[in-house]
Design a protein around this motif. Structure first.
Motif, PDB file in Angstrom:
ATOM      1  N   ALA A 110       0.824  -1.217   0.000  1.00  0.00           N
ATOM      2  CA  ALA A 110       0.000   0.000   0.000  1.00  0.00           C
ATOM      3  C   ALA A 110       0.853   1.259   0.000  1.00  0.00           C
ATOM      4  O   ALA A 110       0.574   2.235  -0.706  1.00  0.00           O
ATOM      5  CB  ALA A 110      -0.942  -0.018   1.213  1.00  0.00           C
ATOM      6  N   ARG A 152       2.509   1.638  -3.353  1.00  0.00           N
ATOM      7  CA  ARG A 152       1.520   1.992  -4.360  1.00  0.00           C
ATOM      8  C   ARG A 152       1.144   3.469  -4.253  1.00  0.00           C
ATOM      9  O   ARG A 152       1.016   4.167  -5.245  1.00  0.00           O
ATOM     10  CB  ARG A 152       0.281   1.110  -4.190  1.00  0.00           C
ATOM     11  N   LYS A 153       0.996   3.970  -3.010  1.00  0.00           N
ATOM     12  CA  LYS A 153       0.652   5.387  -2.826  1.00  0.00           C
ATOM     13  C   LYS A 153       1.774   6.290  -3.354  1.00  0.00           C
ATOM     14  O   LYS A 153       1.517   7.262  -4.093  1.00  0.00           O
ATOM     15  CB  LYS A 153       0.423   5.654  -1.337  1.00  0.00           C
ATOM     16  N   ASP A 171       1.367   8.736  -6.731  1.00  0.00           N
ATOM     17  CA  ASP A 171       1.650  10.178  -6.639  1.00  0.00           C
ATOM     18  C   ASP A 171       2.781  10.576  -7.582  1.00  0.00           C
ATOM     19  O   ASP A 171       2.735  11.636  -8.227  1.00  0.00           O
ATOM     20  CB  ASP A 171       2.009  10.536  -5.196  1.00  0.00           C
ATOM     21  N   MET A 202      -7.092   6.847  -3.831  1.00  0.00           N
ATOM     22  CA  MET A 202      -6.008   7.622  -3.244  1.00  0.00           C
ATOM     23  C   MET A 202      -5.374   8.591  -4.233  1.00  0.00           C
ATOM     24  O   MET A 202      -4.564   9.419  -3.845  1.00  0.00           O
ATOM     25  CB  MET A 202      -4.936   6.676  -2.695  1.00  0.00           C
ATOM     26  N   LYS A 206      -4.877  11.817  -6.244  1.00  0.00           N
ATOM     27  CA  LYS A 206      -5.346  13.160  -5.930  1.00  0.00           C
ATOM     28  C   LYS A 206      -6.196  13.705  -7.055  1.00  0.00           C
ATOM     29  O   LYS A 206      -6.061  13.323  -8.227  1.00  0.00           O
ATOM     30  CB  LYS A 206      -4.160  14.075  -5.665  1.00  0.00           C
TER      31      LYS A 206
END
Length: 329
Positions: free
Chosen positions: A281, A284-285, A289, A312, A314
């Motif tokens: 996780a 992946r974030k 981004d 997640m 943006k």
């Protein structure tokens, strides 16, 4: 008596003076005699030398007369005979030279090597060889000398034109070589700078997760290798193969390498399919981004396909999300 005594005293004084003068004169006379003796000796020596010089002069005069007689009776006659013979040989040489020039001009003789320093036997042998060669060439080429000369002149003009063309081509080739060397040096410099830029951008993307790395590019062997150093690696050893990393680390390193390559190239459309499948996780974030920020900064159109949750990602006016319905079981 007193007067006589006074007179006698005066006479005695004058007598003493006369004796002194006589002594002085006697001394002067003796000195004069001594100097006269020295001068007489020098004069006698000079006279002897003069007599010897006179004798040597007479001997030299006799020798001169003897050699003049020898010159007039023997040498001059031989010189005159040798000069006459030289004039005769020179006259004969000129006549032979004129005859030889008529038979074979000097320019043609120089074309076959000349005859400087050759003996008559060598010239005769060379003439025989040339005659044989002339007969062979006459049988091979029955053309006349004039035809051969015309052909020679044509060939010479053609060779001259070819030489000028060759010179022009050589100049162009030299200019091309200079341009090639200049471009090659610029290419090598650009290649070196591109390798550095690729490593810097690769490290920039890796740094978002605290990882550092290095990319080695060998243009000669046409190879590319990636070294990655994880922050938790206490041994400070680099991983030279991405297969030595975990699935998430390998996926993230591959993504950073792809982004570094995308940043150095231009394309209006780009797509990435399931690049975050093996990531956790957190990775992946960070990856989502990174790719979204990169796409927004580049300005080109990107398409990301992933089976995971995209909530997640943006929000932005240029970012559009589309989620497909779940497949039916």
């Amino acid at each position: 008596m007193h007067e006589k005594e006074n007179s006698l005293e005066k006479l005695q004084v004058r007598l003493k003076e006369a004796d002194n003068k006589a002594n002085d004169v006697k001394v002067s006379f003796e000195n004069l005699c001594e100097s006269a003796k020295v001068e007489i000796g020098a004069l006698e020596e000079a006279e002897r030398e003069l007599m010897m010089i006179d004798k040597d002069l007479k001997d030299a005069e006799l020798k001169k007369n003897h050699y003049e007689d020898v010159m007039s009776t023997k040498v001059l006659s031989q010189l005159k005979a040798a000069e006459a013979e030289y004039q005769d040989l020179e006259h004969r040489r000129r006549e032979s030279y004129e005859k030889a020039s008529i038979i074979c001009p000097e320019s043609e003789l120089e074309t076959v090597g000349g005859c400087d320093g050759s003996t008559p036997e060598q010239l005769s042998a060379q003439l025989t060889r040339l005659s044989q060669r002339l007969q062979q060439e006459s049988r091979r080429h029955p053309e006349s000398i004039e035809d051969l000369r015309m052909l020679y002149n044509k060939k010479e003009c053609k060779i001259l034109r070819k030489q000028q063309t060759y010179k022009a081509f050589r100049e162009k080739l030299g200019a091309c070589h200079k341009a090639l060397d200049l471009r090659w040096s610029k290419f090598q410099r650009n290649a070196t700078l591109l390798k550095r830029q690729l490593t810097w951008q690769f490290n920039g993307h890796l740094g978002k997760k605290g990882i550092s790395g290095h990319i080695k590019v060998n243009y000669e062997e046409k190879t590319l290798s990636i070294e990655v150093k994880m922050p938790q690696d206490a041994s400070s050893s680099n991983v030279h193969d991405t297969r030595g990393l975990s699935g998430g680390e390998r996926s993230f390193s591959t993504l950073c390498f792809a982004l570094a390559l995308h940043e150095m190239t231009e394309a209006p459309f780009r797509a990435m399919d399931e690049f975050d499948v093996f990531m956790d996780a957190v990775s992946r974030k960070i990856s989502l981004d990174a790719v979204v920020d990169f796409a927004l900064a580049q300005g080109s159109q990107w398409i990301f396909i992933t089976p995971h949750d995209i909530s997640m990602v943006k929000q932005d006016e240029r970012v559009k999300k589309q989620q497909m319905a779940a497949p039916r079981s």
